[in-house]
Every structure is written in C-alpha cells, then in structure tokens.
Design a protein around this motif. Sequence first.
Motif, PDB file in Angstrom:
ATOM      1  N   GLY A  70       1.032  -1.248  -0.111  1.00 46.16           N
ATOM      2  CA  GLY A  70       0.211  -0.120   0.034  1.00 46.16           C
ATOM      3  C   GLY A  70       1.228   1.065   0.100  1.00 46.16           C
ATOM      4  N   ALA A  71       0.490   2.618  -0.211  1.00 41.15           N
ATOM      5  CA  ALA A  71       0.851   3.824  -0.814  1.00 41.15           C
ATOM      6  C   ALA A  71       1.425   4.301   1.312  1.00 41.15           C
ATOM      7  CB  ALA A  71       0.047   4.333  -1.588  1.00 41.15           C
ATOM      8  N   SER A 121       6.705   3.697  -1.337  1.00 39.61           N
ATOM      9  CA  SER A 121       5.238   3.315  -2.417  1.00 39.61           C
ATOM     10  C   SER A 121       4.457   4.262  -2.610  1.00 39.61           C
ATOM     11  CB  SER A 121       4.597   2.127  -1.144  1.00 39.61           C
ATOM     12  OG  SER A 121       3.198   1.494  -2.356  1.00 39.61           O
ATOM     13  N   VAL A 122       3.875   4.484  -3.313  1.00 40.51           N
ATOM     14  CA  VAL A 122       3.187   5.943  -3.619  1.00 40.51           C
ATOM     15  C   VAL A 122       1.875   5.407  -4.635  1.00 40.51           C
ATOM     16  CG1 VAL A 122       4.505   7.462  -3.088  1.00 40.51           C
ATOM     17  CG2 VAL A 122       4.320   6.343  -6.053  1.00 40.51           C
ATOM     18  N   HIS A 123       1.102   6.186  -5.082  1.00 38.27           N
ATOM     19  CA  HIS A 123      -0.553   5.451  -5.700  1.00 38.27           C
ATOM     20  C   HIS A 123      -0.042   5.235  -7.644  1.00 38.27           C
ATOM     21  CE1 HIS A 123      -4.400   4.750  -6.753  1.00 38.27           C
ATOM     22  NE2 HIS A 123      -4.148   5.836  -8.213  1.00 38.27           N
ATOM     23  N   GLU A 124       1.213   5.490  -7.990  1.00 44.52           N
ATOM     24  CA  GLU A 124       1.956   5.673  -9.220  1.00 44.52           C
ATOM     25  C   GLU A 124       2.427   4.095  -9.655  1.00 44.52           C
ATOM     26  OE1 GLU A 124       1.857   8.825  -7.474  1.00 44.52           O
ATOM     27  OE2 GLU A 124       0.662   9.623  -8.643  1.00 44.52           O
TER      28      GLU A 124
END
Length: 190
Positions: A23-24, A61-64
Amino acid sequence: MGTTSSHGSDSPWIVSVRDLARGAGIQRLLNAEWPAPAGVATPLLGIPEGAPVELELRLESVHEGVLVTGTADAELEGECSRCLTPLREGITVDLQELYLTDPSVEDDGEQPLVERETVDLEPMFRDAVVPALPFRPLCRPDCQGLCPDCGIRLEDAPAGHAHERVDPRWAALAAFAGSEKTSTPETEER
C-alpha cells in the motif's frame, strides 16, 4: 534488501520492491555500496567499472508505483582536457525516479516500470551522473595545457620556453634565403 535476477541479471542495481506492494506510504531505507556499472563516463572522465558507489536511498510506495530518492557518491577518474594530467575526484549526485506499476498511467513510455516486483536503479544512476560530468575536465581552472610544438606541459616548461615558427606561406622563401647564405662566390660564377 533483496536483490533478484528477475530482469535477467544478478546485478545489485536490480532491487526487489515486493515489501512495498502492500500500500501507499510504506517506505524502506537502503544504504549500500555497489560496483559501478560500465559506461558511466564521458570520453575524458567517469566512474571506472566496478569502482564502489555508495548509495543512500529511500524507496517509497506511492499511488502510481515506487518513488526512489537519495544520493550516490563515487570517485571519478580521468584526465585533464588541456594537459592530460590524471584526475581523481569525488562526485555526489541526487537521485530521484518514479517507477510505475501501471504502464498505462504514462502515455510516452519514458517512465521506468516496476517489473516482476523489482526496479532497475542503474539507468537512474547513469542518467544522474553522466550529465553532471564536465565535458572538458580540468586539473585546475588556470591550466595552461601542452606546448603545441613539442607537447611538454607548459607548467613544467623552463622559463621562456618558445619555438621559432615560420609561416608556411614564407617557408619556400626562407629556404631560398638560406641557400643564398650558404653559396660561395665561386659557386655563383658558374
């Protein structure tokens, strides 16, 4: 830190990001020393293949996808572009790259991807170092270079070092004038 050969290589520059897939907002710090890849150089200056590169990275970890930021430190080797003196100096570059998990997010295809839960950090490193290298490295800003006639370093040349230069347009005339001086009166009568 997990490395993997899923890109077809055992390179330490290929790093597993499996732990960031949950997860982000999840992040991991990575401090490592890896051997420099080949070709991180300009014609006169670069990082020798296999030389140690110290990395301080944050993988997040980021959304993209996975955002990688940090710094890399290494020793450059090469030669002065004016006098050819060997050079050794350190370089520190900032690194930042977003590796996409979904290639459809970017239409241009230029953005690197997370492939098989790994990221390849070598292109990011190369893209940060090579543009930061001077195209014409100098041992000192006031380097005088080499003598264009004999090739001696001008800084090592004795005081008053100079060479007589004859303009090529006048060379034949100078040769003719030299033959006139060497002729004798008996030679001229014949």
